[in-house]
Write an enzyme that holds these catalytic residues in place. Sequence first.
Site, PDB file in Angstrom:
ATOM      1  N   ASP A   1      66.984  24.469  16.652  1.00  0.00           N
ATOM      2  CA  ASP A   1      65.701  24.907  17.212  1.00  0.00           C
ATOM      3  C   ASP A   1      64.805  23.766  17.663  1.00  0.00           C
ATOM      4  O   ASP A   1      63.770  24.014  18.280  1.00  0.00           O
ATOM      5  CB  ASP A   1      64.958  25.772  16.186  1.00  0.00           C
TER       6      ASP A   1
ATOM      7  N   HIS B   1      67.949  22.536   7.288  1.00  0.00           N
ATOM      8  CA  HIS B   1      68.899  23.647   7.398  1.00  0.00           C
ATOM      9  C   HIS B   1      69.542  23.868   6.044  1.00  0.00           C
ATOM     10  O   HIS B   1      69.803  22.907   5.316  1.00  0.00           O
ATOM     11  CB  HIS B   1      69.979  23.325   8.447  1.00  0.00           C
TER      12      HIS B   1
HETATM   13  N1  CMC Z   1      59.950  19.826   7.187  1.00  0.00           N
HETATM   14  C1  CMC Z   1      59.544  19.212   6.058  1.00  0.00           C
HETATM   15  N2  CMC Z   1      60.110  19.415   4.859  1.00  0.00           N
HETATM   16  C2  CMC Z   1      61.133  20.284   4.792  1.00  0.00           C
HETATM   17  C3  CMC Z   1      61.611  20.943   5.932  1.00  0.00           C
HETATM   18  C4  CMC Z   1      60.983  20.683   7.157  1.00  0.00           C
HETATM   19  N3  CMC Z   1      61.371  21.309   8.272  1.00  0.00           N
HETATM   20  N4  CMC Z   1      62.648  21.743   5.572  1.00  0.00           N
HETATM   21  C5  CMC Z   1      62.797  21.591   4.261  1.00  0.00           C
HETATM   22  N5  CMC Z   1      61.890  20.721   3.781  1.00  0.00           N
HETATM   23  C6  CMC Z   1      61.720  20.284   2.403  1.00  0.00           C
HETATM   24  C7  CMC Z   1      61.017  21.383   1.623  1.00  0.00           C
HETATM   25  O1  CMC Z   1      59.621  21.266   1.691  1.00  0.00           O
HETATM   26  C8  CMC Z   1      61.575  21.152   0.245  1.00  0.00           C
HETATM   27  O2  CMC Z   1      60.894  20.083  -0.324  1.00  0.00           O
HETATM   28  P1  CMC Z   1      60.516  20.092  -1.891  1.00  0.00           P
HETATM   29  O3  CMC Z   1      61.838  20.146  -2.594  1.00  0.00           O
HETATM   30  O4  CMC Z   1      59.744  18.831  -2.061  1.00  0.00           O
HETATM   31  O5  CMC Z   1      59.703  21.339  -2.098  1.00  0.00           O
HETATM   32  C9  CMC Z   1      63.020  20.702   0.493  1.00  0.00           C
HETATM   33  O6  CMC Z   1      63.022  20.176   1.824  1.00  0.00           O
HETATM   34  C10 CMC Z   1      64.016  21.822   0.424  1.00  0.00           C
HETATM   35  O7  CMC Z   1      63.528  22.914   1.207  1.00  0.00           O
HETATM   36  P2  CMC Z   1      64.129  24.378   1.101  1.00  0.00           P
HETATM   37  O8  CMC Z   1      63.272  25.326   1.853  1.00  0.00           O
HETATM   38  O9  CMC Z   1      64.448  24.709  -0.306  1.00  0.00           O
HETATM   39  O10 CMC Z   1      65.499  24.188   1.829  1.00  0.00           O
HETATM   40  P3  CMC Z   1      66.307  25.291   2.512  1.00  0.00           P
HETATM   41  O11 CMC Z   1      67.703  24.882   2.484  1.00  0.00           O
HETATM   42  O12 CMC Z   1      66.015  26.635   1.992  1.00  0.00           O
HETATM   43  O13 CMC Z   1      65.654  25.164   3.972  1.00  0.00           O
HETATM   44  C11 CMC Z   1      64.975  25.989   6.021  1.00  0.00           C
HETATM   45  C12 CMC Z   1      66.150  25.669   5.103  1.00  0.00           C
HETATM   46  C13 CMC Z   1      65.573  26.184   7.420  1.00  0.00           C
HETATM   47  C14 CMC Z   1      64.315  27.308   5.564  1.00  0.00           C
HETATM   48  C15 CMC Z   1      63.931  24.852   6.023  1.00  0.00           C
HETATM   49  O14 CMC Z   1      64.540  23.624   6.334  1.00  0.00           O
HETATM   50  C16 CMC Z   1      62.760  25.120   6.968  1.00  0.00           C
HETATM   51  O15 CMC Z   1      61.835  25.833   6.620  1.00  0.00           O
HETATM   52  N6  CMC Z   1      62.802  24.510   8.195  1.00  0.00           N
HETATM   53  C17 CMC Z   1      61.791  24.758   9.185  1.00  0.00           C
HETATM   54  C18 CMC Z   1      62.115  26.039   9.923  1.00  0.00           C
HETATM   55  C19 CMC Z   1      63.307  25.909  10.830  1.00  0.00           C
HETATM   56  O16 CMC Z   1      63.423  24.951  11.590  1.00  0.00           O
HETATM   57  N7  CMC Z   1      64.204  26.926  10.785  1.00  0.00           N
HETATM   58  C20 CMC Z   1      65.353  26.978  11.657  1.00  0.00           C
HETATM   59  C21 CMC Z   1      66.640  26.921  10.901  1.00  0.00           C
HETATM   60  S1  CMC Z   1      68.018  26.709  12.012  1.00  0.00           S
HETATM   61  C22 CMC Z   1      68.131  28.201  12.833  1.00  0.00           C
HETATM   62  C23 CMC Z   1      68.733  29.275  12.032  1.00  0.00           C
HETATM   63  O17 CMC Z   1      69.799  29.068  11.426  1.00  0.00           O
HETATM   64  O18 CMC Z   1      68.151  30.359  12.017  1.00  0.00           O
END
Ligand code: CMC
Length: 391
Positions: free
Chosen positions: A322, A268
């Site tokens: 989720d 998140h």
């Molecule tokens: N599984 C594995 N690795 C992850 C995940 C995950 N679910 N989420 C983030 N990471 C890793 C990502 O690969 C990255 O690694 P690296 O730095 O080595 O490239 C690091 O963590 C940072 O990721 P980011 O995308 O820059 O982080 P963010 O703060 O933008 O991520 C997110 C937020 C929600 C987009 C992401 O965690 C994600 O894609 N999660 C899966 C989708 C999900 O469950 N979304 C629902 C969010 S909650 C509901 C809502 O608020 O809408």
Amino acid sequence: MYKLSAIREPVVIHKGLDNVYVKESRICYIDGEASKLFYRGYSIEELASHSTFEETTYLLIYGWLPTHSQLDQITRQLELHRTLEPQFLDLIRKFPAKSDPMDVLRTAVSALALYDPQPMTDDITDKTDKALAILAKVPTIIAAFHRLRTGNNPIPPKGNLSHAAEFLYMLTGRDPDPYDAHVMDVALILHAEHEMNASTFACTVTASTLADMYSVLTSGIGTLRGPLHGGANEAALKTVLEVGNPGNAESYVVDALAHKRRIMGFGHRVYKTWDPRYLILKKLAGELAQKKNQAKLFDTAVAIETSARKHLEGTTIFPNVDSYSGIVFHMLGIETDLFTPIFAMSRISGWTAHAIEYLEANRLIRPKALYVGKLGLPYTPIETRSGKAPE
Ligand code: CMC
């Protein structure tokens, strides 16, 4: 030739707008380090235990917990607007049965403006009333489309049921089990608001142009659709179903992480620890699993979670809302592609609250982009163009 004028101040690009504040707000507070979420000062745990979706909607939009008469008033307002006009139902009948329900919802909410003789208004009370009328109709739209695509006639609202129970009733035509209706009600409370997330920001941007509430809420639905935002609940359930049983969880997680695939329902932008909504939903999912003999499904989800946390130890990637919401909706007998529409059905409360709060001290949202392209290129006749970007 025109020369790019020197930029006077150092430019900081906030990709993803991380940590950018766009307004002051009294609606929602998240402490992502301490696993805390408050709506208008009330903790999500208290609201999930004692409130209802109708009451929480009142709280979010107006700012205080309603009295009996105020709660009656919003409940009646929702009842009054829940029914769809026959001509609007005819429009839904024309949508292709194979359409994604989020496309249907986005189109339908936008189309509601066509049936409002005066969709544009500057008056905040009128805007709020229009948003509540849309909020009332959204479950009816989702249920009607689902019934039509499965070859059944839409069922009008029964009346005298809660917003959550009406939705379940309109999906099946049966009075929902009171526990199922309670779980749906709690799920709606948990999804109703979450500060300045992507869809709420989209609604706020649209509201800041003084557009109508149909446009505002349509922007939110379009933004919620993506798998990184609202769509993750469907993806998380699909993962659990694909993994199939707890024994497969470890190899699934190891393979996904080795191939840099994200575990859906994890991570998140704001929570760097447990999402408090996840904790509430996991408990409900466990109770539902017992009630509905779905222990394998629940145990598989728990096994994925345990394995993912083991391999992600030391990171700030924890399960989010989720990870169990999809399982809860699935156990309530709801089709997977309706999960994101249900999220939208609930989040309209938060979208409305933020749009209205922003409009009370409106300033058009108009950020900047740092230009790094070329300037002063000579216009060339079509015959002599290279068909590529200039070097
Ligand atoms: N599984 C594995 N690795 C992850 C995940 C995950 N679910 N989420 C983030 N990471 C890793 C990502 O690969 C990255 O690694 P690296 O730095 O080595 O490239 C690091 O963590 C940072 O990721 P980011 O995308 O820059 O982080 P963010 O703060 O933008 O991520 C997110 C937020 C929600 C987009 C992401 O965690 C994600 O894609 N999660 C899966 C989708 C999900 O469950 N979304 C629902 C969010 S909650 C509901 C809502 O608020 O809408």
